[in-house]
Design a protein around this motif. Structure first.
Motif, mmCIF file in Angstrom:
data_model
loop_
_atom_site.group_PDB
_atom_site.id
_atom_site.type_symbol
_atom_site.label_atom_id
_atom_site.label_comp_id
_atom_site.label_asym_id
_atom_site.label_seq_id
_atom_site.Cartn_x
_atom_site.Cartn_y
_atom_site.Cartn_z
ATOM 1 N N HIS A 112 0.863 -1.176 0.000
ATOM 2 C CA HIS A 112 0.000 0.000 0.000
ATOM 3 C C HIS A 112 0.898 1.224 0.000
ATOM 4 O O HIS A 112 1.761 1.381 0.869
ATOM 5 C CB HIS A 112 -0.933 0.014 1.207
ATOM 6 N N LYS A 113 0.686 2.088 -0.952
ATOM 7 C CA LYS A 113 1.586 3.222 -1.178
ATOM 8 C C LYS A 113 1.775 4.083 0.064
ATOM 9 O O LYS A 113 2.876 4.588 0.319
ATOM 10 C CB LYS A 113 1.043 4.060 -2.337
ATOM 11 N N SER A 114 0.729 4.233 0.868
ATOM 12 C CA SER A 114 0.813 5.121 2.027
ATOM 13 C C SER A 114 1.739 4.594 3.112
ATOM 14 O O SER A 114 2.100 5.324 4.028
ATOM 15 C CB SER A 114 -0.582 5.352 2.620
ATOM 16 N N ALA A 115 2.122 3.310 3.017
ATOM 17 C CA ALA A 115 3.007 2.735 4.027
ATOM 18 C C ALA A 115 4.452 3.160 3.846
ATOM 19 O O ALA A 115 5.280 2.981 4.745
ATOM 20 C CB ALA A 115 2.916 1.200 3.990
ATOM 21 N N LEU A 116 4.756 3.752 2.699
ATOM 22 C CA LEU A 116 6.146 3.994 2.339
ATOM 23 C C LEU A 116 6.571 5.449 2.474
ATOM 24 O O LEU A 116 5.773 6.374 2.331
ATOM 25 C CB LEU A 116 6.388 3.561 0.890
ATOM 26 N N ILE A 117 7.857 5.600 2.737
ATOM 27 C CA ILE A 117 8.545 6.880 2.582
ATOM 28 C C ILE A 117 9.515 6.659 1.428
ATOM 29 O O ILE A 117 10.588 6.092 1.608
ATOM 30 C CB ILE A 117 9.319 7.280 3.848
ATOM 31 N N GLN A 118 9.100 7.036 0.252
ATOM 32 C CA GLN A 118 9.938 6.820 -0.932
ATOM 33 C C GLN A 118 10.071 8.127 -1.693
ATOM 34 O O GLN A 118 9.105 8.666 -2.207
ATOM 35 C CB GLN A 118 9.330 5.747 -1.833
ATOM 36 N N PHE A 119 11.272 8.604 -1.729
ATOM 37 C CA PHE A 119 11.527 9.860 -2.426
ATOM 38 C C PHE A 119 12.914 9.786 -3.038
ATOM 39 O O PHE A 119 13.861 9.335 -2.393
ATOM 40 C CB PHE A 119 11.443 11.044 -1.461
ATOM 41 N N SER A 120 13.019 10.194 -4.268
ATOM 42 C CA SER A 120 14.313 10.119 -4.949
ATOM 43 C C SER A 120 14.642 11.440 -5.619
ATOM 44 O O SER A 120 13.764 12.208 -5.994
ATOM 45 C CB SER A 120 14.297 9.003 -6.003
ATOM 46 N N LYS A 121 15.920 11.677 -5.749
ATOM 47 C CA LYS A 121 16.387 12.865 -6.453
ATOM 48 C C LYS A 121 17.538 12.435 -7.347
ATOM 49 O O LYS A 121 18.479 11.782 -6.892
ATOM 50 C CB LYS A 121 16.859 13.934 -5.479
ATOM 51 N N HIS A 122 17.426 12.770 -8.609
ATOM 52 C CA HIS A 122 18.439 12.380 -9.581
ATOM 53 C C HIS A 122 19.168 13.627 -10.048
ATOM 54 O O HIS A 122 18.540 14.586 -10.487
ATOM 55 C CB HIS A 122 17.790 11.665 -10.760
ATOM 56 N N SER A 180 22.706 9.646 -7.863
ATOM 57 C CA SER A 180 21.310 9.373 -7.526
ATOM 58 C C SER A 180 21.233 9.149 -6.022
ATOM 59 O O SER A 180 21.962 8.318 -5.478
ATOM 60 C CB SER A 180 20.815 8.118 -8.248
ATOM 61 N N TYR A 181 20.382 9.925 -5.379
ATOM 62 C CA TYR A 181 20.209 9.688 -3.951
ATOM 63 C C TYR A 181 18.748 9.866 -3.567
ATOM 64 O O TYR A 181 17.982 10.555 -4.232
ATOM 65 C CB TYR A 181 21.119 10.576 -3.108
ATOM 66 N N GLY A 182 18.367 9.197 -2.507
ATOM 67 C CA GLY A 182 16.982 9.253 -2.058
ATOM 68 C C GLY A 182 16.786 8.391 -0.832
ATOM 69 O O GLY A 182 17.749 7.939 -0.200
ATOM 70 N N ILE A 183 15.542 8.132 -0.515
ATOM 71 C CA ILE A 183 15.219 7.341 0.670
ATOM 72 C C ILE A 183 14.137 6.333 0.336
ATOM 73 O O ILE A 183 13.230 6.609 -0.463
ATOM 74 C CB ILE A 183 14.760 8.244 1.841
ATOM 75 N N ALA A 184 14.244 5.153 0.904
ATOM 76 C CA ALA A 184 13.235 4.103 0.776
ATOM 77 C C ALA A 184 13.043 3.515 2.170
ATOM 78 O O ALA A 184 13.918 2.829 2.685
ATOM 79 C CB ALA A 184 13.692 3.030 -0.199
ATOM 80 N N ASP A 185 11.910 3.794 2.779
ATOM 81 C CA ASP A 185 11.670 3.348 4.146
ATOM 82 C C ASP A 185 10.180 3.098 4.341
ATOM 83 O O ASP A 185 9.364 3.369 3.455
ATOM 84 C CB ASP A 185 12.178 4.389 5.144
ATOM 85 N N VAL A 186 9.835 2.593 5.509
ATOM 86 C CA VAL A 186 8.454 2.235 5.824
ATOM 87 C C VAL A 186 8.059 2.907 7.133
ATOM 88 O O VAL A 186 8.837 2.906 8.099
ATOM 89 C CB VAL A 186 8.298 0.703 5.963
ATOM 90 N N TYR A 187 6.872 3.496 7.184
ATOM 91 C CA TYR A 187 6.364 4.056 8.423
ATOM 92 C C TYR A 187 6.176 2.930 9.447
ATOM 93 O O TYR A 187 5.629 1.874 9.122
ATOM 94 C CB TYR A 187 5.029 4.762 8.205
ATOM 95 N N GLU A 188 6.634 3.170 10.662
ATOM 96 C CA GLU A 188 6.568 2.136 11.702
ATOM 97 C C GLU A 188 5.151 1.637 11.941
ATOM 98 O O GLU A 188 4.926 0.462 12.167
ATOM 99 C CB GLU A 188 7.154 2.687 13.012
ATOM 100 N N ASN A 189 4.177 2.544 11.897
ATOM 101 C CA ASN A 189 2.804 2.161 12.208
ATOM 102 C C ASN A 189 2.023 1.695 10.979
ATOM 103 O O ASN A 189 0.812 1.479 11.060
ATOM 104 C CB ASN A 189 2.061 3.331 12.875
#
Length: 289
Positions: free
Chosen positions: A236-246, A269-278
Motif C-alpha cells: 500500500h503506497k501510504s506505508a512507504l517513505i519513498q523519495f528520490s532525487k536524480h 542518484s540519492y533518495g530514501i526508501a523506508d516504511v512508516y513504523e505504524n
C-alpha cells in the motif's frame, strides 16, 4: 561549445522521464508535497502524524480530550550512488550530445533503475508486516497465495485503493493463463495496479558493489547470499517513505577535465526508501521457500 552544453542540458531534462519509464517502483513515489529538502545535503523532512482514538462522551463534561502529535522528522537518504563517465573530445559537438544522451538513457535503463528497484524491494521486504515463504508451483498456487494475502490485508484494514501487486512475469503469466472467473476477478481487484518485476530485481536482500576494487570494479548490485527470491509483494503506497532525487552533478569540458581528454559527466542518484513504523501491515511479502 555553448551549443554543446545546451544539447547536454536537453538530455539532462529527460533523465527523470527515462527513469520513470524504466522503473518498477516509480509508482510508489511519495508526493513531493509531503517531502521537503532538509537543511543539509542528503536530508529530507517527512511529516509524521499520530493521534488518540475515541473516548467516552459525557453529557455533563462533553468531549474527552485527545492528543494529536504532528511533527516533522528529518531523515537521511539511505541510497546514495554515483558514477563518472567520459566522452572523448575527438567526437564533434553534435555527436558528443547524442553520445551523452544515449549514455544517460542506457545507463538509467540497464544500471540505475534495476539497482534502485532491487534496493527498494529489499528494504520493503525487510520491514514487511507479513512475511510468508512457500513454493508456488503453478498458476493455481499463485492465485491461492495472492488471495490469502488479500485476506490478510483486509483483516489488517489496509485500504483496497492504493494497493499495488508486484509479481514476477512467470507468476503473472501462470495466473493469466488460467483464464478462469477467479483469476480474472483477482486481476481485476488491482485494476491497473499490477506490475511485473523481473526476478533479477526481486530479492529479499541485495549487496551493493562499491565500483572501486576487490572484484567490485563494475559496480551495481547482486543478490545477497542469504536472500530469497521474491514471488510477489502487495504494497500500500501510504506505508512507504519513498523519495528520490536524480542529479547530474556537473559537466566538464575537455580543457577542464584533469583526468582525460574528453567531456566528463558526473551522475549521482540519492533518495530514501523506508516504511512508516505504524504502517508495516500495509506490506505483504511472499518469497520462495
Amino acid at each position: 561549445m555553448a551549443n554543446t552544453i545546451l544539447t547536454f542540458k536537453k538530455y539532462i531534462d529527460q533523465i527523470d522521464a527515462v527513469y520513470k519509464y524504466a522503473s518498477k517502483t516509480a509508482v510508489l513515489e511519495t508526493s513531493p508535497a509531503l517531502v521537503t529538502q532538509g537543511a543539509n545535503a542528503g536530508e529530507f523532512i517527512i511529516p509524521k502524524l499520530d493521534m488518540d482514538g475515541l473516548g467516552d462522551y459525557s453529557r455533563k463534561d462533553g468531549y474527552t480530550s485527545g492528543g494529536v502529535d504532528l511533527k516533522n522528522e528529518t531523515v537521511k537518504c539511505d541510497f546514495d550512488r554515483g558514477r563518472r563517465f567520459t566522452v572523448d573530445a575527438m567526437d564533434n559537438e553534435e555527436t558528443a550530445g547524442v553520445a551523452f544522451g544515449q549514455l544517460v538513457a542506457e545507463f538509467l535503463r540497464t544500471k540505475v533503475t534495476p539497482e534502485l528497484d532491487a534496493y527498494r524491494f529489499a528494504k520493503y521486504a525487510l520491514k514487511a508486516g507479513t512475511k510468508k515463504a512457500a513454493a508456488i508451483a503453478d498458476g493455481t498456487a499463485a492465485l491461492q497465495a495472492i488471495t490469502e494475502a488479500i485476506g490478510t490485508l483486509d483483516d489488517a484494514e489496509v485500504p483496497e485503493e492504493g494497493r499495488y501487486l508486484f509479481l514476477t512475469p512467470a507468476h503473472f503469466n501462470a495466473i493469466h493463463s488460467l483464464d478462469t472467473t477467479k483469476s480474472r476477478e483477482l486481476l481485476a481487484t488491482f485494476e491497473s495496479r499490477i506490475i511485473k518485476v523481473p526476478q533479477a530485481r526481486f530479492y529479499s536482500a541485495i549487496d551493493q558493489l562499491n565500483g572501486k576494487g576487490s572484484g567490485e570494479e563494475q559496480g551495481g548490485y547482486k543478490k545477497n547470499a542469504s536472500a530469497k527470491d521474491v514471488n510477489f509483494m502487495i504494497i500500500h503506497k501510504s506505508a512507504l517513505i519513498q523519495f528520490s532525487k536524480h542529479v547530474v552533478v556537473s559537466i566538464f569540458r575537455p580543457e577542464e577535465n584533469q583526468l582525460a581528454d574528453g567531456w566528463a559527466f558526473n551522475y549521482r542518484s540519492y533518495g530514501i526508501a523506508d516504511v512508516y513504523e505504524n504502517k508495516k501491515n500495509g506490506i505483504y511479502l511472499h518469497t520462495a521457500a
